[in-house]
Motif scaffolding. Structure first.
Motif, short mmCIF file in Angstrom:
data_model
loop_
_atom_site.label_atom_id
_atom_site.label_comp_id
_atom_site.label_asym_id
_atom_site.label_seq_id
_atom_site.Cartn_x
_atom_site.Cartn_y
_atom_site.Cartn_z
N LEU A 195 13.05 21.41 -54.83
CA LEU A 195 14.10 20.40 -54.98
C LEU A 195 15.41 20.99 -55.51
O LEU A 195 16.50 20.60 -55.08
N ALA A 196 15.30 21.89 -56.46
CA ALA A 196 16.50 22.48 -57.08
C ALA A 196 16.15 23.81 -57.71
O ALA A 196 15.20 23.89 -58.50
N GLU A 197 16.90 24.83 -57.37
CA GLU A 197 16.67 26.17 -57.94
C GLU A 197 17.97 26.96 -57.85
O GLU A 197 18.63 26.94 -56.81
N PHE A 198 18.33 27.62 -58.95
CA PHE A 198 19.55 28.41 -58.95
C PHE A 198 19.44 29.55 -57.94
O PHE A 198 18.44 30.28 -57.94
N PRO A 199 20.44 29.71 -57.09
CA PRO A 199 20.34 30.71 -56.03
C PRO A 199 20.65 32.12 -56.51
O PRO A 199 21.21 32.33 -57.59
N GLY A 200 20.29 33.08 -55.69
CA GLY A 200 20.60 34.48 -55.96
C GLY A 200 21.56 35.01 -54.91
O GLY A 200 21.56 34.57 -53.76
N ILE A 201 22.41 35.95 -55.33
CA ILE A 201 23.35 36.58 -54.41
C ILE A 201 22.70 37.87 -53.91
O ILE A 201 22.43 38.78 -54.70
N PRO A 202 22.42 37.98 -52.60
CA PRO A 202 21.72 39.17 -52.09
C PRO A 202 22.60 40.42 -52.15
O PRO A 202 23.73 40.42 -51.69
N ILE A 203 22.07 41.46 -52.77
CA ILE A 203 22.70 42.78 -52.78
C ILE A 203 21.65 43.76 -52.30
O ILE A 203 20.88 44.33 -53.07
N GLY A 204 21.59 43.92 -50.98
CA GLY A 204 20.46 44.66 -50.40
C GLY A 204 19.19 43.84 -50.59
O GLY A 204 19.16 42.64 -50.33
N LYS A 205 18.14 44.49 -51.09
CA LYS A 205 16.91 43.77 -51.38
C LYS A 205 16.98 43.01 -52.70
O LYS A 205 16.23 42.06 -52.93
N PHE A 206 17.89 43.43 -53.56
CA PHE A 206 18.04 42.82 -54.88
C PHE A 206 18.81 41.51 -54.77
O PHE A 206 19.77 41.41 -54.00
N HIS A 207 18.37 40.51 -55.54
CA HIS A 207 19.07 39.23 -55.57
C HIS A 207 19.59 38.99 -56.99
O HIS A 207 18.80 38.87 -57.93
N LEU A 208 20.91 38.94 -57.10
CA LEU A 208 21.55 38.69 -58.40
C LEU A 208 21.64 37.19 -58.60
O LEU A 208 22.40 36.50 -57.92
N ASN A 209 20.87 36.68 -59.55
CA ASN A 209 20.88 35.25 -59.82
C ASN A 209 22.25 34.82 -60.32
O ASN A 209 22.87 35.49 -61.15
N VAL A 210 22.73 33.70 -59.81
CA VAL A 210 24.06 33.22 -60.16
C VAL A 210 24.17 32.95 -61.66
O VAL A 210 25.27 32.99 -62.23
N CYS A 211 23.05 32.70 -62.33
CA CYS A 211 23.07 32.44 -63.78
C CYS A 211 23.57 33.65 -64.57
O CYS A 211 24.12 33.49 -65.65
#
Length: 371
Positions: A195-211
């Motif tokens: 329903l709701a989850e803070f997204p991640g910014i993809p940097i290659g395989k790594f996902h930087l969470n927007v938090c």
């Protein structure tokens, strides 16, 4: 021979830093003794702990993503607590405020998630968490300014009220309790990640969470708030002397209420980040950040920038210890708590000796503080 304590007039920065570094090294050596006593090679254990198990790991980026999930709530909570501490308002209620914030955020996710777009739901989760935690925290400030009650004792007791509340939610199977999994025979919290989850910014395989980005922005914002705004100046004056603040015409009670509310709101926001990333509520949702945040704030001497550094190191200690415990079965993950306590005690001792020195006192003699 008698001894007494005198304040140092000056102490070079390099000496101060060497004292702190020495305190950390001594704590690690004490930890090494404990590790050897239970048959664990301390070098191997510390290597695993400080690298967080990422060396030689093909999915090391996952470990770093999980580490950031520990770092973000801790650093935001620590910055929030430092606001109140700068005013000499001893907010020991971070745990309770975090719990109320997490419950409010999860409630919004369950109720608004099916009806609203996910970005709007996440914003409402943050606002609800901030409001719930802010009101829970400001109650103590109201009692403080109206009746002179001890905020230390009151915030401490309110921690347990919040803990029992979330325990009640986690153990009460009922039609109204939407926090629990309806299909489970025993009471367990259900996930709302769909329903709701803070997204991640993809940097290659790594996902930087927007938090993570939001946490940095909060830190920068609080730094400028304290250093360059009227409100920040008022917090500093009240922290130095309430009498001086009143003499200068400041509305001390209003400043206390405003600052404590802001401090608790930020703790609620940290809770929203945590629960919005985990996608589920739990009775251990705080991971003790309310307590650890106090340690971080004091180790950093309430300096916002240093809080980020100390939070990063404490996060490595906590997450790395959990990673090391997976390899060394003899060592419980609570070893990190013991090590953290030793570091705190020794760093505080080092801090004392950077500000004061113990000198022998001849009977009837005088001593000055130069050193």
């Amino acid at each position: 021979m008698r001894f007494h304590i005198v304040k140092r007039d000056a102490f070079p920065l390099w000496k101060r830093l060497s004292f702190y570094l020495g305190a950390v090294v001594i704590a690690l050596l004490l930890g090494a003794v404990v590790l050897m006593a239970i048959g664990v090679n301390p070098v191997d254990y510390y290597w695993r702990m400080f690298t967080m198990g990422m060396v030689g790991n093909k999915i090391a980026y996952r470990a770093f993503e999980n580490y950031l999930k520990v770092f973000v709530p801790l650093v935001v909570t620590s910055v929030a607590l430092s606001l109140a501490f700068k005013m000499r308002f001893w907010n020991i209620g971070g745990e309770g405020q975090f719990i109320l914030g997490a419950v409010a955020a999860a409630a919004v996710a369950f109720q608004a998630g099916p009806l609203l777009p996910e970005p709007l739901t996440l914003v409402l989760m943050c606002l609800a968490a901030m409001l719930a935690a802010g009101l829970y925290g400001v109650v103590t400030a109201v009692f403080k300014v109206k009746f002179g009650t001890s905020e230390t004792l009151l915030t401490l007791m309110l921690n347990y009220v919040a803990l029992y509340f979330i325990t009640f939610l986690g153990e009460t199977k009922a039609a109204w309790n939407f926090f629990l999994e309806p299909s489970s025979a025993r009471p367990i919290f259900t996930s709302f990640s769909s329903l709701a989850e803070f997204p991640g910014i993809p940097i290659g395989k790594f996902h930087l969470n927007v938090c993570v980005i939001l946490a940095v922005l909060i830190g920068v914002g609080i730094y400028f708030y304290l250093k360059y705004t009227k409100h920040g100046y008022e917090i500093a004056v009240v922290g130095d002397s309430i009498g001086t603040a009143r003499y200068a015409g400041m509305k001390v009670n209003r400043i206390i209420l405003r600052t404590v509310f802001l401090s608790a709101c930020l703790i609620g926001l940290a809770a929203a980040f945590k629960v919005g990333t985990a996608g589920i509520l739990s009775t251990a949702i705080t991971d003790d950040v309310g307590w650890t945040g106090i340690i971080v704030a004091w180790l950093a001497k309430l300096n916002t920038g240093v809080i980020f550094l100390v939070s990063a190191l404490i996060g490595v200690l906590q997450y790395g210890s959990a990673a090391a415990a997976a390899t060394f079965a003899q060592v419980d993950s609570s070893f990190a708590d013991m090590l953290q306590g030793a570091i705190l005690f020794l760093v505080l001792a080092a801090d004392f000796f950077t500000r004061f020195r113990v000198v022998p006192s001849a009977k009837g003699g005088n001593s000055n503080g130069n050193g």
